[in-house]
Design a protein around this motif. Structure first.
Motif, short mmCIF file in Angstrom:
data_model
loop_
_atom_site.label_atom_id
_atom_site.label_comp_id
_atom_site.label_asym_id
_atom_site.label_seq_id
_atom_site.Cartn_x
_atom_site.Cartn_y
_atom_site.Cartn_z
N HIS A 135 24.07 77.08 75.34
CA HIS A 135 22.62 77.26 75.39
C HIS A 135 22.24 78.45 76.28
O HIS A 135 21.29 79.18 75.97
CB HIS A 135 21.96 75.99 75.93
N TRP A 187 12.61 75.57 73.63
CA TRP A 187 14.07 75.56 73.74
C TRP A 187 14.49 75.85 75.19
O TRP A 187 15.33 75.16 75.76
CB TRP A 187 14.65 76.61 72.79
N PHE A 205 20.24 72.24 69.30
CA PHE A 205 20.22 73.65 68.87
C PHE A 205 19.23 73.72 67.71
O PHE A 205 19.59 73.80 66.54
CB PHE A 205 21.61 74.10 68.43
#
Length: 221
Positions: A135, A187, A205
């Protein structure tokens, strides 16, 4: 306080709505107007890091994130999100952000994180550096590693600049562009909460575009 225990599958919720109308030119000086917030946030982020280290050991020995520490770090993330939304990570409102660690339900940018009753001792050792690495690579592209003046060179900063130019000429913030920018910020915030040990739920994701993640009539006490 919002009841968040009802969505264990989505412990981090990021909500935003674009205000209308928006000034065509206020965005040119928001970096100056936001300076007091940046000064306060500088010290709050230092405290955030210290609190996270303390929480690390608390989770390691007790499997619990002390509630007072959790609420403080949640407040810092909320404050930072409101300033980011006002300034150059979204430019979604002309309403000046409050100097507050609280929830501020009337502000157009909101962040909620479900308080975890228990956290894994094993995950606390690896999730913030090893498990989150994929990430970090993704959101590094989103936020960028350099700044052009006051503006981030990442994807979020570039898209927000496009939105600002469109706003200057049309007085409108394109909905599709706003939804994309909020999805990218969503995100980043999910990963931030995970890396700060505030949840064991691995961030998806997935680019969840759009403003609200919760209905307007969510339950409250």
């Amino acid at each position: 306080m919002t009841h968040l225990a009802g969505f264990p599958d989505r412990p981090v919720r990021v909500n935003a709505r674009v205000d209308a109308p928006l000034s065509r030119w206020l965005w040119l000086v928001k970096w100056i107007l936001a300076v007091p917030h940046y000064v306060v946030l500088f010290f709050l982020w230092i405290a955030f890091c210290v609190v996270t280290v303390i929480a690390f050991f608390a989770i390691l020995f007790t499997e619990r994130y002390p509630r007072a520490l959790f609420d403080f770090n949640l407040g810092v993330l909320r404050w930072n999100w409101r300033v980011a939304f006002y300034a150059y990570d979204a430019l979604g409102t002309d309403r000046y952000p409050p100097f507050s660690l609280g929830e501020e339900p009337d502000y157009p940018a909101r962040l909620d994180i479900a308080y975890p009753e228990r956290l894994s001792r094993g995950l606390v050792l690896v999730k913030w550096w090893l498990l989150a690495v994929p990430h970090y690579l993704v959101i590094g592209f989103f936020v960028g590693g350099a700044h052009l003046g006051w503006w981030s060179s990442g994807l979020i900063g570039m898209l927000t600049l496009v939105a600002a130019v469109i706003l200057a000429f049309t007085e409108k913030y394109p909905k599709d562009l706003f939804d994309l920018i909020i999805g990218l910020n969503r995100w980043v915030l999910r990963v931030s909460a995970y890396a700060a040990l505030m949840t064991d739920a691995y961030p998806p994701f997935r680019l969840d575009m759009g403003g609200p993640e919760t209905p307007d009539a969510e339950e409250r006490t």
